[in-house]
Scaffold this active site. Sequence first.
Site, short mmCIF file in Angstrom:
data_model
loop_
_atom_site.label_atom_id
_atom_site.label_comp_id
_atom_site.label_asym_id
_atom_site.label_seq_id
_atom_site.Cartn_x
_atom_site.Cartn_y
_atom_site.Cartn_z
N ASP A 13 106.90 8.88 99.34
CA ASP A 13 108.25 9.40 99.11
C ASP A 13 109.33 8.34 99.01
O ASP A 13 110.40 8.60 98.46
CB ASP A 13 108.61 10.41 100.20
N THR A 60 107.16 8.95 106.51
CA THR A 60 107.47 9.57 105.23
C THR A 60 106.37 10.54 104.84
O THR A 60 105.29 10.54 105.41
CB THR A 60 107.61 8.53 104.10
N ASP A 61 106.65 11.35 103.85
CA ASP A 61 105.58 12.11 103.20
C ASP A 61 105.01 11.22 102.09
O ASP A 61 105.43 10.08 101.90
CB ASP A 61 106.12 13.44 102.68
N TRP A 62 104.11 11.77 101.32
CA TRP A 62 103.27 11.04 100.36
C TRP A 62 104.10 10.24 99.35
O TRP A 62 104.75 10.81 98.47
CB TRP A 62 102.37 12.02 99.64
#
Length: 772
Positions: free
Chosen positions: A310, A306-308
């Site tokens: 997310d 995932t991104d930060w």
Amino acid sequence: MSLRNMTLTATIGIACASQAVSPAIRPDKEIERKIENTLGRMTLEEKIGQMTELSIDVLGEWKDGEFRLDRDKLHNAIAQFKVGSVLNAPGPIAQTPEKWQEIIGLIQEMSMKEIGIPCIYGLDQNHGTTYTLGGTLFPQNINIGASFNPQLAYDAARVTAYETRAANCPWTYSPTVDMARDPRWPRVWENYGEDCLVNAIMGSAAVRGFQGDDPNHIPSDRIATSVKHYMGYSQARTGKDRTPAYIPVSELREKCFAPFKACVEAGALTIMVNSGSVNGVPMHADKELLTGWLKEGLGWDGMLVTDWADINNLYTREHVATDKKEAIEIAINAGIDMAMEPYDLDFCTLLKELVEEHRVPMSRIDDAVRRVLRLKYRLGLFDTPVTHMKDFPEFASEAHKALAVKAAGESEVLLKNRNGILPLKKGTRLLVTGPNANSMRCLNGGWSYSWQGHIADRYAADHNTIYEALRDEFGKDNVTLEQGVTYVPEGNYYEENPPEIEKAVEAAAGADVIIACIGENSYCETPGNLSDLRLSANQRDLVKALARTGKPVVLILNEGRPRIISDIEPLAEAVVNILLPGNYGADALAGILSGKTNPSAKMPYTYPKDPAALTTYDYRVSEEMDKMDGAYDYDAVISVQWPFGYGLSYTTFGYDNFRTSADTFTADDDITLSVDVTNTGTMTGKETVMLFSRDMVASLTPENRRLRAFRKIELKPGEKRTVSFNLKGSDLAFVGADGKWILEKGKFRMQAGDKILYLECTETHKWDTQNK
């Protein structure tokens, strides 16, 4: 390694696949055996821990100006929760290689002791050693795209990998291949431009540069990539970061998917997921796109991260889940393998509950953990969990610096040169002005020593600003600095001090030529959102006032995205768009202005002329119309400041004898198109030869044109070279409204330079699968 046989001649075929799904990376039997042995010994808690990634900030604290790991917090994360990954720079501020050796070394020591599995550390080393002090910073990816030289993408990634691994870090969240198709978007500068082919070619070259030739066995001086952000992220309807995108399935498949597919086929080990939603479905919840298209459709055994934070967005922002637990259930079942959970360890507790409640099957957990372990085995972390600075003698070497200078020189675009004012004659007296004239922050942009790049002037003081480079090149007695407009030190990108334009006007009296350095200050992600694409009024007023002096003005555009300048462009005798060229960008610019370097870059995106006239070069033909009579009397002709692929040189090139090996073709046929290119000027120069196509009649409204291949060549004055491109007939197919590829009977217009010829497809071919 040379890319000569791989990508220096690039075709759209890189975005296609065979009908039979074969593994994107051929499995290594010994690695797979080790994975199964390790997996068989692991508890559920250990498996979930391997799927968890924490930010370094929650594992330590700043004391006396230095970040220090807290051993109790680290022990809790690794021994208690079995966390398998840590990311980011503390602060986030770049650290010395020695500090990285300490931080990552301690983490690996505890991880191997407590669970017998190495941790994997990740950094956003997006244009060189972003978060490693003293290392080499290259031009941003948008510059590498403008160079149209895949070898530079490969070489810059290779050096970045070397210097990153020297500091003990084995993983980077790069390259970015989102496609810069909306100039409002604040991350335009992070990828290689608006075209899917350019992103595919440059992105896959970077993957090979980062990882090497064998993705099963990453050398100790290379690192794993995380290609981002899968997918459609850059085409948000509002143009703002992390907001919803609405993209036809045909465009998702044909354009958005293509660069990621190319990177997977190049061996990318991990991919980071788009923070936003596409067509109403958050990407972190889209099983069809994550598992169906990417993992199953490509036979890819890599890892999705995932991104930060997310997963949290599924319930806090997107509202497709009622709480964090349900959000985790949705994301993991959709195909997420590792959760970037930067703040806390709730993910571990909640995912364990979901498995025990049979809401997330154990088969999904085991699949995810296999992918995490496979990444670590491929990197050799079980055998060599740490690397040592002494083994990397070329860190920040002169050779690495020379490559960064070369990349900058090939990536700065000459857009206007009225009456041949450039190159400037020796002894020319220069006034250097504008807010970007004396700043390393502006040259580097975001992801430079810090997330926002706002402290770059602290750490890059030994490099040249534009003013300093021009003073070195033209003589300090010939160069005067009076900026007229300045940015607020370490402020937000749009913050400017009260202008002092009259001072710059006064200083112009003693100059022969005015070098007006305008554009943007650094920014990254959401803080870079804007509401007005026009360049600031202060900067435009500065240029207008200077033009009234009667002295010739050379505009230097230093910006992460194209800002509207249509009211001041006519006032300039010359324009150079240097984009974000990095620490050596000013030196490269000085070489161009003096004539030591012949510019060769081309625009990697379409530069808009008006705020409401935003488009890309591959627009549909129905978007450009002739005037109509009657009630509907309008003119929708596309108007741009500079088109994609545009760029001038100090020499000229002529195209002739454009020819094809066959006038007719089918899907399975090979086609060779050749053109003779001659340097018709008086200076050695580089030319990017581009091959475009247009489907003249199609079941979907055809695009104006599409880039199908490109090659950059260097020619001496009078030298002629034949450039040939090899295509498959199937390369001219498109994705129809049903989401499947089709090649239709009919004519195709092919163009190289100003030369045009026509090919005819003699039979329609449709693929039953979604990939060709």
